[in-house]
Scaffold this motif. Structure first.
Motif, PDB file in Angstrom:
ATOM      1  N   SER A 116      40.052  57.559  44.790  1.00 45.98           N
ATOM      2  CA  SER A 116      39.795  56.972  43.919  1.00 45.98           C
ATOM      3  C   SER A 116      40.632  55.788  43.625  1.00 45.98           C
ATOM      4  CB  SER A 116      38.711  57.258  42.205  1.00 45.98           C
ATOM      5  OG  SER A 116      40.069  57.846  41.272  1.00 45.98           O
ATOM      6  N   ALA A 117      39.966  54.834  42.965  1.00 43.84           N
ATOM      7  CA  ALA A 117      41.256  53.780  43.311  1.00 43.84           C
ATOM      8  C   ALA A 117      42.067  54.027  42.112  1.00 43.84           C
ATOM      9  CB  ALA A 117      40.031  52.143  42.953  1.00 43.84           C
ATOM     10  N   PRO A 118      43.120  53.274  41.574  1.00 48.19           N
ATOM     11  CA  PRO A 118      44.072  53.037  40.300  1.00 48.19           C
ATOM     12  C   PRO A 118      43.867  52.707  39.090  1.00 48.19           C
ATOM     13  CG  PRO A 118      45.085  51.632  41.967  1.00 48.19           C
ATOM     14  CD  PRO A 118      43.762  53.011  43.197  1.00 48.19           C
ATOM     15  N   PRO A 119      43.728  53.406  37.596  1.00 49.22           N
ATOM     16  CA  PRO A 119      43.278  52.316  36.744  1.00 49.22           C
ATOM     17  C   PRO A 119      43.483  51.210  36.364  1.00 49.22           C
ATOM     18  CG  PRO A 119      44.717  54.407  35.911  1.00 49.22           C
ATOM     19  CD  PRO A 119      43.876  54.371  37.769  1.00 49.22           C
ATOM     20  N   GLY A 120      43.082  50.215  36.211  1.00 56.35           N
ATOM     21  CA  GLY A 120      43.501  48.654  36.143  1.00 56.35           C
ATOM     22  C   GLY A 120      42.362  47.654  34.641  1.00 56.35           C
ATOM     23  N   GLU A 121      43.444  46.949  34.204  1.00 55.11           N
ATOM     24  CA  GLU A 121      42.755  45.792  33.818  1.00 55.11           C
ATOM     25  C   GLU A 121      42.404  45.066  34.053  1.00 55.11           C
ATOM     26  OE1 GLU A 121      45.331  46.911  29.808  1.00 55.11           O
ATOM     27  OE2 GLU A 121      45.213  48.943  30.291  1.00 55.11           O
ATOM     28  N   MET A 122      41.565  43.836  32.919  1.00 53.74           N
ATOM     29  CA  MET A 122      41.446  42.665  33.413  1.00 53.74           C
ATOM     30  C   MET A 122      41.488  41.804  32.268  1.00 53.74           C
ATOM     31  SD  MET A 122      38.439  43.187  36.531  1.00 53.74           S
ATOM     32  CE  MET A 122      38.038  41.768  37.102  1.00 53.74           C
ATOM     33  N   LEU A 123      41.898  40.916  32.252  1.00 53.98           N
ATOM     34  CA  LEU A 123      41.888  39.357  31.397  1.00 53.98           C
ATOM     35  C   LEU A 123      41.168  38.565  31.445  1.00 53.98           C
ATOM     36  CD1 LEU A 123      45.596  39.524  30.199  1.00 53.98           C
ATOM     37  CD2 LEU A 123      43.276  41.028  29.270  1.00 53.98           C
ATOM     38  N   ALA A 124      40.575  37.896  31.148  1.00 52.77           N
ATOM     39  CA  ALA A 124      39.744  36.459  31.213  1.00 52.77           C
ATOM     40  C   ALA A 124      40.169  35.920  30.277  1.00 52.77           C
ATOM     41  CB  ALA A 124      38.463  36.160  30.848  1.00 52.77           C
ATOM     42  N   ILE A 125      40.663  34.700  30.916  1.00 56.54           N
ATOM     43  CA  ILE A 125      41.875  33.557  30.549  1.00 56.54           C
ATOM     44  C   ILE A 125      41.043  32.046  30.266  1.00 56.54           C
ATOM     45  CG2 ILE A 125      43.717  32.963  29.935  1.00 56.54           C
ATOM     46  CD1 ILE A 125      44.918  35.619  31.879  1.00 56.54           C
ATOM     47  N   SER A 126      40.942  31.428  28.890  1.00 57.26           N
ATOM     48  CA  SER A 126      40.689  30.104  29.195  1.00 57.26           C
ATOM     49  C   SER A 126      41.742  29.140  29.444  1.00 57.26           C
ATOM     50  CB  SER A 126      40.439  29.735  27.884  1.00 57.26           C
ATOM     51  OG  SER A 126      38.778  30.777  27.780  1.00 57.26           O
ATOM     52  N   CYS A 127      42.198  28.514  30.315  1.00 61.30           N
ATOM     53  CA  CYS A 127      43.434  27.882  30.767  1.00 61.30           C
ATOM     54  C   CYS A 127      43.541  27.016  32.425  1.00 61.30           C
ATOM     55  CB  CYS A 127      44.555  28.774  31.701  1.00 61.30           C
ATOM     56  SG  CYS A 127      44.229  29.644  32.847  1.00 61.30           S
ATOM     57  N   THR A 128      43.922  26.060  32.609  1.00 64.04           N
ATOM     58  CA  THR A 128      43.890  25.157  33.937  1.00 64.04           C
ATOM     59  C   THR A 128      44.525  26.164  35.314  1.00 64.04           C
ATOM     60  OG1 THR A 128      46.416  24.532  33.409  1.00 64.04           O
ATOM     61  CG2 THR A 128      44.475  23.308  32.195  1.00 64.04           C
ATOM     62  N   HIS A 171      39.062  49.549  36.056  1.00 68.84           N
ATOM     63  CA  HIS A 171      39.214  48.939  37.437  1.00 68.84           C
ATOM     64  C   HIS A 171      39.897  47.400  36.883  1.00 68.84           C
ATOM     65  CE1 HIS A 171      37.804  53.353  38.384  1.00 68.84           C
ATOM     66  NE2 HIS A 171      38.808  53.374  39.105  1.00 68.84           N
ATOM     67  N   ALA A 172      41.203  47.332  38.263  1.00 66.70           N
ATOM     68  CA  ALA A 172      41.242  45.706  38.234  1.00 66.70           C
ATOM     69  C   ALA A 172      40.742  45.882  39.554  1.00 66.70           C
ATOM     70  CB  ALA A 172      42.389  45.938  38.818  1.00 66.70           C
ATOM     71  N   PHE A 173      39.513  45.077  39.181  1.00 72.04           N
ATOM     72  CA  PHE A 173      38.246  44.878  40.254  1.00 72.04           C
ATOM     73  C   PHE A 173      38.724  43.362  41.026  1.00 72.04           C
ATOM     74  CE2 PHE A 173      35.940  47.749  37.382  1.00 72.04           C
ATOM     75  CZ  PHE A 173      35.494  49.239  38.958  1.00 72.04           C
ATOM     76  N   HIS A 174      39.127  43.425  42.068  1.00 69.38           N
ATOM     77  CA  HIS A 174      38.848  41.906  43.051  1.00 69.38           C
ATOM     78  C   HIS A 174      40.656  41.810  43.542  1.00 69.38           C
ATOM     79  CE1 HIS A 174      34.763  40.921  42.689  1.00 69.38           C
ATOM     80  NE2 HIS A 174      34.923  41.132  40.996  1.00 69.38           N
ATOM     81  N   SER A 175      41.693  43.179  42.980  1.00 67.63           N
ATOM     82  CA  SER A 175      42.295  42.871  43.010  1.00 67.63           C
ATOM     83  C   SER A 175      42.840  43.792  44.252  1.00 67.63           C
ATOM     84  CB  SER A 175      43.103  43.333  42.047  1.00 67.63           C
ATOM     85  OG  SER A 175      43.350  45.011  41.565  1.00 67.63           O
ATOM     86  N   ASN A 176      44.099  43.793  44.930  1.00 66.64           N
ATOM     87  CA  ASN A 176      44.457  44.815  46.066  1.00 66.64           C
ATOM     88  C   ASN A 176      44.744  46.401  45.515  1.00 66.64           C
ATOM     89  OD1 ASN A 176      45.464  42.828  48.000  1.00 66.64           O
ATOM     90  ND2 ASN A 176      47.386  41.956  46.474  1.00 66.64           N
ATOM     91  N   LEU A 177      44.330  45.797  43.815  1.00 64.50           N
ATOM     92  CA  LEU A 177      44.548  47.582  43.846  1.00 64.50           C
ATOM     93  C   LEU A 177      43.507  48.149  43.942  1.00 64.50           C
ATOM     94  CD1 LEU A 177      45.699  47.480  39.752  1.00 64.50           C
ATOM     95  CD2 LEU A 177      47.337  48.832  41.967  1.00 64.50           C
ATOM     96  N   MET A 178      42.172  47.584  44.242  1.00 59.84           N
ATOM     97  CA  MET A 178      41.382  48.686  45.409  1.00 59.84           C
ATOM     98  C   MET A 178      41.211  48.593  46.712  1.00 59.84           C
ATOM     99  SD  MET A 178      39.730  48.604  42.046  1.00 59.84           S
ATOM    100  CE  MET A 178      37.624  49.644  42.838  1.00 59.84           C
ATOM    101  N   ALA A 196      41.786  37.429  40.215  1.00 61.12           N
ATOM    102  CA  ALA A 196      40.464  38.308  40.165  1.00 61.12           C
ATOM    103  C   ALA A 196      39.545  37.448  40.656  1.00 61.12           C
ATOM    104  CB  ALA A 196      40.117  39.848  39.324  1.00 61.12           C
ATOM    105  N   LEU A 197      38.976  36.569  39.696  1.00 57.84           N
ATOM    106  CA  LEU A 197      37.880  35.590  40.034  1.00 57.84           C
ATOM    107  C   LEU A 197      38.507  33.913  38.889  1.00 57.84           C
ATOM    108  CD1 LEU A 197      35.230  38.169  38.260  1.00 57.84           C
ATOM    109  CD2 LEU A 197      35.221  36.960  40.354  1.00 57.84           C
ATOM    110  N   HIS A 198      37.848  33.063  39.717  1.00 59.13           N
ATOM    111  CA  HIS A 198      38.182  31.972  39.899  1.00 59.13           C
ATOM    112  C   HIS A 198      36.538  31.276  39.108  1.00 59.13           C
ATOM    113  CE1 HIS A 198      38.672  27.715  39.844  1.00 59.13           C
ATOM    114  NE2 HIS A 198      38.664  27.237  38.155  1.00 59.13           N
ATOM    115  N   ASN A 199      35.552  31.421  37.766  1.00 55.09           N
ATOM    116  CA  ASN A 199      34.316  31.119  37.624  1.00 55.09           C
ATOM    117  C   ASN A 199      34.299  29.636  37.118  1.00 55.09           C
ATOM    118  OD1 ASN A 199      33.897  33.397  37.108  1.00 55.09           O
ATOM    119  ND2 ASN A 199      34.478  34.302  36.009  1.00 55.09           N
TER     120      ASN A 199
END
Length: 86
Positions: free
Chosen positions: A1-13, A67-74, A29-32
Motif C-alpha cells: 500500500s501507499a505510505p501515509p500522507g496528509e493534505m492541506l487546502a490553502i487560500s493563496c496565489t 494518504h497524500a493523494f495526487h502526489s508521488n507518494l502514491m 495535489a490540486l489547483h481548484n
C-alpha cells in the motif's frame, strides 16, 4: 500500500503556493481555482508547512485523508492499480 500522507487546502496565489513548496517539501495535489491550492506530502513535510502558514497567519484547512493523494507518494500503488484494471 501507499505510505501515509496528509493534505492541506490553502487560500493563496500561485506565487505564494510556489514559495510554500520551497519552505516545505510538499507537492501540488490540486489547483481548484485561482486562489485555491491543495498541497500533499508526508506528515513531517505537512507539519513544516502548517507551522509556516500559522506563522504568517495564512488560512488553510487540513483535509481529513489517510494518504497524500495526487502526489508521488502514491507511485507505489500505481502498477498494482493498473494491473487490477487491465
Amino acid at each position: 500500500s501507499a505510505p501515509p500522507g496528509e493534505m492541506l487546502a490553502i487560500s493563496c496565489t500561485k506565487k505564494e503556493f510556489l514559495q510554500f513548496t520551497k519552505t516545505a517539501p510538499v507537492e501540488l495535489a490540486l489547483h481548484n481555482s485561482p486562489s485555491h491550492w491543495v498541497a500533499a506530502g508526508d506528515s513531517k513535510s505537512i507539519k513544516i508547512l502548517e507551522n509556516h502558514l500559522n506563522s504568517i497567519q495564512k488560512k488553510y484547512q487540513k483535509l481529513q485523508v489517510s494518504h497524500a493523494f495526487h502526489s508521488n507518494l502514491m507511485e507505489k500503488i500505481k502498477e498494482p492499480f493498473i494491473d487490477l484494471l487491465t
